[in-house]
Scaffold this active site. Structure first.
Site, PDB file in Angstrom:
ATOM      1  N   ARG A  18     -20.256 141.800  12.553  1.00 20.62           N
ATOM      2  CA  ARG A  18     -19.714 141.561  11.447  1.00 20.62           C
ATOM      3  C   ARG A  18     -20.327 140.368  10.587  1.00 20.62           C
ATOM      4  O   ARG A  18     -20.105 139.886   9.483  1.00 20.62           O
ATOM      5  CB  ARG A  18     -18.276 141.368  11.370  1.00 20.62           C
ATOM      6  CG  ARG A  18     -17.530 142.894  11.400  1.00 20.62           C
ATOM      7  CD  ARG A  18     -15.933 142.843  11.469  1.00 20.62           C
ATOM      8  NE  ARG A  18     -15.456 142.641  13.017  1.00 20.62           N
ATOM      9  CZ  ARG A  18     -14.339 142.056  13.225  1.00 20.62           C
ATOM     10  NH1 ARG A  18     -13.453 141.943  12.324  1.00 20.62           N
ATOM     11  NH2 ARG A  18     -14.402 141.903  14.547  1.00 20.62           N
ATOM     12  N   GLN A  75     -24.954 138.652  30.963  1.00 16.09           N
ATOM     13  CA  GLN A  75     -24.509 139.982  30.921  1.00 16.09           C
ATOM     14  C   GLN A  75     -25.437 140.764  30.055  1.00 16.09           C
ATOM     15  O   GLN A  75     -25.441 140.908  28.781  1.00 16.09           O
ATOM     16  CB  GLN A  75     -23.277 139.753  30.217  1.00 16.09           C
ATOM     17  CG  GLN A  75     -22.436 141.121  30.350  1.00 16.09           C
ATOM     18  CD  GLN A  75     -21.166 141.073  29.397  1.00 16.09           C
ATOM     19  OE1 GLN A  75     -21.227 140.578  28.361  1.00 16.09           O
ATOM     20  NE2 GLN A  75     -20.396 142.295  29.768  1.00 16.09           N
ATOM     21  N   GLU A 157      -4.510 147.655  25.205  1.00 17.23           N
ATOM     22  CA  GLU A 157      -5.456 147.544  23.749  1.00 17.23           C
ATOM     23  C   GLU A 157      -4.866 148.164  22.623  1.00 17.23           C
ATOM     24  O   GLU A 157      -4.298 149.226  22.777  1.00 17.23           O
ATOM     25  CB  GLU A 157      -6.816 147.484  24.109  1.00 17.23           C
ATOM     26  CG  GLU A 157      -7.361 146.693  25.122  1.00 17.23           C
ATOM     27  CD  GLU A 157      -7.492 145.094  24.623  1.00 17.23           C
ATOM     28  OE1 GLU A 157      -8.229 144.882  23.472  1.00 17.23           O
ATOM     29  OE2 GLU A 157      -6.985 144.484  25.165  1.00 17.23           O
ATOM     30  N   ASN A 230     -15.066 136.128  13.073  1.00 21.38           N
ATOM     31  CA  ASN A 230     -15.721 137.399  13.432  1.00 21.38           C
ATOM     32  C   ASN A 230     -16.807 137.731  12.125  1.00 21.38           C
ATOM     33  O   ASN A 230     -17.608 138.670  12.296  1.00 21.38           O
ATOM     34  CB  ASN A 230     -14.924 138.752  13.631  1.00 21.38           C
ATOM     35  CG  ASN A 230     -13.983 138.443  14.739  1.00 21.38           C
ATOM     36  OD1 ASN A 230     -14.651 138.449  15.882  1.00 21.38           O
ATOM     37  ND2 ASN A 230     -12.747 138.371  14.794  1.00 21.38           N
ATOM     38  N   ALA A 425     -50.365  92.634 -11.348  1.00 18.84           N
ATOM     39  CA  ALA A 425     -49.719  94.094 -11.788  1.00 18.84           C
ATOM     40  C   ALA A 425     -50.836  94.915 -12.296  1.00 18.84           C
ATOM     41  O   ALA A 425     -51.877  94.459 -12.809  1.00 18.84           O
ATOM     42  CB  ALA A 425     -48.730  93.867 -12.858  1.00 18.84           C
TER      43      ALA A 425
HETATM   44  C1  UD1 Z   1      -9.797 140.956  23.159  1.00 15.60           C
HETATM   45  C2  UD1 Z   1      -8.870 141.221  24.160  1.00 15.60           C
HETATM   46  C3  UD1 Z   1      -7.393 141.295  23.199  1.00 15.60           C
HETATM   47  C4  UD1 Z   1      -7.312 140.137  22.443  1.00 15.60           C
HETATM   48  C5  UD1 Z   1      -8.404 139.749  21.552  1.00 15.60           C
HETATM   49  C6  UD1 Z   1      -7.859 138.472  20.858  1.00 15.60           C
HETATM   50  C7  UD1 Z   1      -9.890 142.464  25.799  1.00 15.60           C
HETATM   51  C8  UD1 Z   1     -10.347 143.992  26.273  1.00 15.60           C
HETATM   52  N1  UD1 Z   1      -9.345 142.557  24.702  1.00 15.60           N
HETATM   53  O1  UD1 Z   1     -10.288 141.845  22.337  1.00 15.60           O
HETATM   54  O2  UD1 Z   1      -6.470 141.787  24.178  1.00 15.60           O
HETATM   55  O3  UD1 Z   1      -5.769 140.381  21.786  1.00 15.60           O
HETATM   56  O4  UD1 Z   1      -9.531 139.684  22.225  1.00 15.60           O
HETATM   57  O5  UD1 Z   1      -7.939 137.483  21.401  1.00 15.60           O
HETATM   58  O6  UD1 Z   1     -10.495 141.431  26.394  1.00 15.60           O
HETATM   59  N2  UD1 Z   1     -17.784 139.645  25.000  1.00 15.60           N
HETATM   60  C9  UD1 Z   1     -18.787 139.452  25.724  1.00 15.60           C
HETATM   61  N3  UD1 Z   1     -19.097 140.672  26.580  1.00 15.60           N
HETATM   62  C10 UD1 Z   1     -18.743 141.857  26.290  1.00 15.60           C
HETATM   63  C11 UD1 Z   1     -17.656 141.909  25.388  1.00 15.60           C
HETATM   64  C12 UD1 Z   1     -17.177 140.938  24.771  1.00 15.60           C
HETATM   65  O7  UD1 Z   1     -18.977 138.460  26.169  1.00 15.60           O
HETATM   66  O8  UD1 Z   1     -19.263 142.971  26.842  1.00 15.60           O
HETATM   67  C13 UD1 Z   1     -17.211 138.455  24.600  1.00 15.60           C
HETATM   68  C14 UD1 Z   1     -17.439 138.320  22.745  1.00 15.60           C
HETATM   69  O9  UD1 Z   1     -18.454 137.812  22.458  1.00 15.60           O
HETATM   70  C15 UD1 Z   1     -16.318 137.421  22.340  1.00 15.60           C
HETATM   71  C16 UD1 Z   1     -15.042 137.920  23.476  1.00 15.60           C
HETATM   72  O10 UD1 Z   1     -15.875 138.278  24.591  1.00 15.60           O
HETATM   73  O11 UD1 Z   1     -16.470 136.065  22.376  1.00 15.60           O
HETATM   74  C17 UD1 Z   1     -14.022 138.558  22.997  1.00 15.60           C
HETATM   75  O12 UD1 Z   1     -14.628 139.897  22.617  1.00 15.60           O
HETATM   76  P1  UD1 Z   1     -14.276 140.923  21.601  1.00 15.60           P
HETATM   77  O13 UD1 Z   1     -14.932 142.104  21.631  1.00 15.60           O
HETATM   78  O14 UD1 Z   1     -13.910 140.006  20.321  1.00 15.60           O
HETATM   79  O15 UD1 Z   1     -12.478 141.296  22.170  1.00 15.60           O
HETATM   80  P2  UD1 Z   1     -11.588 142.134  21.217  1.00 15.60           P
HETATM   81  O16 UD1 Z   1     -11.736 143.344  20.891  1.00 15.60           O
HETATM   82  O17 UD1 Z   1     -11.192 140.774  19.866  1.00 15.60           O
HETATM   83 MG    MG Z   2     -12.534 139.424  18.986  1.00 18.28          MG
END
Ligand code: UD1
Ligand code: MG
Length: 464
Positions: A18, A75, A157, A230, A425
């Protein structure tokens, strides 16, 4: 005894779709600092010596930008937050103590809260101390499930939640302190049979419960600190919050900020007491401002050192130094390693690049000095230009102590004006002028008596 050293993980491998950007999300800056670095700095302020950043999307650029203050875990495929935490095992697998985990896109988390989370994990011996928040509108967040005794037994979730579960208002905010060996042991038991086909870090709560361990919920009272970024608008909002906090900190340390709304200061700028920052000032990078200075209005300082009692009015100073008690502006531009001595005057429409400008010297109007060494008490007349570039290379001009350069002089480098010398000058100076000499290079003036009057008579009347 268990290793009580505090470690910390920043989850920052996600794509950040986003943001609509070529830049990895974590490298978008808030107050001049990449967001993921802010998250890591928060961990450091909470006592983590060298945070571990989980990188994926744009990871090489993240590592290159942030450098070796941090350690990194890759990762390669983004299979979920649980999988991201698991990736950190390559770096922290041997750790026997507590490990904080924070998301890379929440730059406002308060280090004091993180300290408290770690302390609670330690004191209770829980497998996990987890930040939670009760939200009026919990949409999108993982909901905390509790057993009859009120103990956290899982997180569901949004996408996996039943209508009943969606009504739960206590949510997970992705900030945890785990007992590291338990974290890495139980992460291996997680499965990805959920709506998103991901390994959820949130599933650790259920895993801990089944393992007979405990998760302690630690409520967050200051919801502002959870602001996640985001998209670019959230980025701007987060920057605004952080900026207000930063300006407040400067103000409480003795800096007068006349208009917080139009003052932009990046995070690592230092400002001495009794300095006044006027409206429309942008102060960035590794800038240091001394005490009793006056900055702005309408000033940009980038990587500038402004010493005590100096003033910079409506000017731009980049990678340069302004000496004690010196006055710069209005409308001056200092750049490229320029160093002004003390009590110097640099005035309207003066540009300096890579200049050493001695104490009590003055260039008050309309001047370009480039690649020059100017001694003390030198007067540079209006309209002086150093011709430092011949189309191929840059050359230096040297002007000795106490010299006087008359207005509208052109100094063709390499050239030197000796101490105490005078340049007439309007001169075009191609050869060195020795100490205490006069250098003058301009056409002799001729005077024709009566010429103007005769011309008027010929033309019949007043010229106008
Ligand atoms: C996550 C939580 C949710 C919480 C929300 C807000 C999980 C499954 N869910 O969801 O319960 O309410 O945050 O805090 O954790 N990231 C990685 N690798 C990945 C996926 C994500 O490094 O494979 C990192 C992202 O870059 C980000 C963070 O983890 O900084 C959170 O990931 P995001 O996808 O935003 O999680 P949410 O769906 O918001
Ligand atoms: Mg998030």
């Amino acid at each position: 005894m268990a290793d009580q050293r505090l470690e910390g993980i920043v989850l920052a491998a996600g794509k950040g779709t986003r943001m609509k950007s070529d830049l990895p999300k974590g490298l978008h800056r808030v107050l001049g600092v990449p967001m993921v670095e802010l998250a890591a700095r928060n961990l450091m302020a909470a006592g983590v010596e060298r945070p571990t950043i989980v990188v994926g999307h744009g990871g090489d650029l993240v590592i290159q930008t942030l450098g070796d203050r941090f350690q990194y875990a890759w990762q390669r495929e983004q299979l979920g937050t649980g999988h991201a935490a698991m990736s950190a095992e390559s770096v922290l697998g041997g750790h026997q103590g507590p490990v904080l985990v924070v998301p890379g896109d929440a730059p406002l988390i308060d280090p004091e809260f993180l300290k408290r989370l770690a302390q609670i994990q330690r004191e209770t011996g829980a497998a996990c101390a987890m930040a939670t928040c009760v939200m009026d509108d919990p949409y999108g967040y993982g909901r905390i499930l509790k057993d009859e005794a009120g103990r956290p037994m899982g997180i569901v979730e949004e996408k996996d939640a039943s209508p009943e579960q969606k009504k739960l208002k206590e949510v997970c905010v992705s900030v945890y302190c785990f007992h590291a060996p338990t974290l890495f042991r139980l992460l291996k038991t997680l499965r990805n049979d959920n709506a998103q086909g991901e390994y959820y870090l949130t599933d650790m709560v259920g895993a801990i419960y089944r393992d007979g361990g405990t998760t302690v919920c630690v409520p967050v009272d200051d919801v502002e600190m959870l602001m996640g970024v985001n998209d670019r608008w959230q980025l701007a909002q987060a920057a605004k919050v952080l900026r207000t906090r930063l300006l407040r900190r400067h103000a409480l340390a003795g800096v007068t900020i006349l208009d917080p709304d139009s003052t932009h200061i990046t995070l690592d700028v230092e400002i001495g007491a009794d300095t006044v920052i006027h409206p429309n000032s942008v102060i960035e990078g590794e800038t240091k401002i001394g005490a009793g200075c006056s900055i702005g209005p309408n000033t940009i300082l980038r990587n500038a050192l402004v010493r005590d009692r100096a003033s910079v009015l409506a000017s731009v100073v980049c990678d340069s130094e302004v000496g004690e008690g010196s006055r710069v502006g209005p409308f001056a531009h200092l750049r490229g390693g320029t160093v002004l001595g003390s009590e110097v005057r640099v005035g309207n429409y003066v540009e300096m690049k890579n200049v050493e400008f001695g104490a009590r010297s003055s260039a008050a109007h309309l001047t370009y000095l480039g690649d020059a060494t100017v001694g003390e008490r030198v007067n540079i007349g209006a309209g002086t230009i150093t011709c430092n570039y011949d189309g191929f290379a840059k050359h230096r001009t040297t002007i000795g102590e106490g010299a006087f350069v008359g207005s509208n002089s052109t100094l063709i480098a390499p050239v030197s004006i000796g101490p105490g010398a005078v340049v007439g000058a309007g001169s075009v100076i191609r050869h060195d002028v020795p100490a205490d000499a006069l250098g003058i290079a301009r056409a002799e003036q001729s005077v024709r008596e009566g010429w103007a009057a005769r011309r008027r008579a010929q033309r019949g009347g007043n010229q106008q």
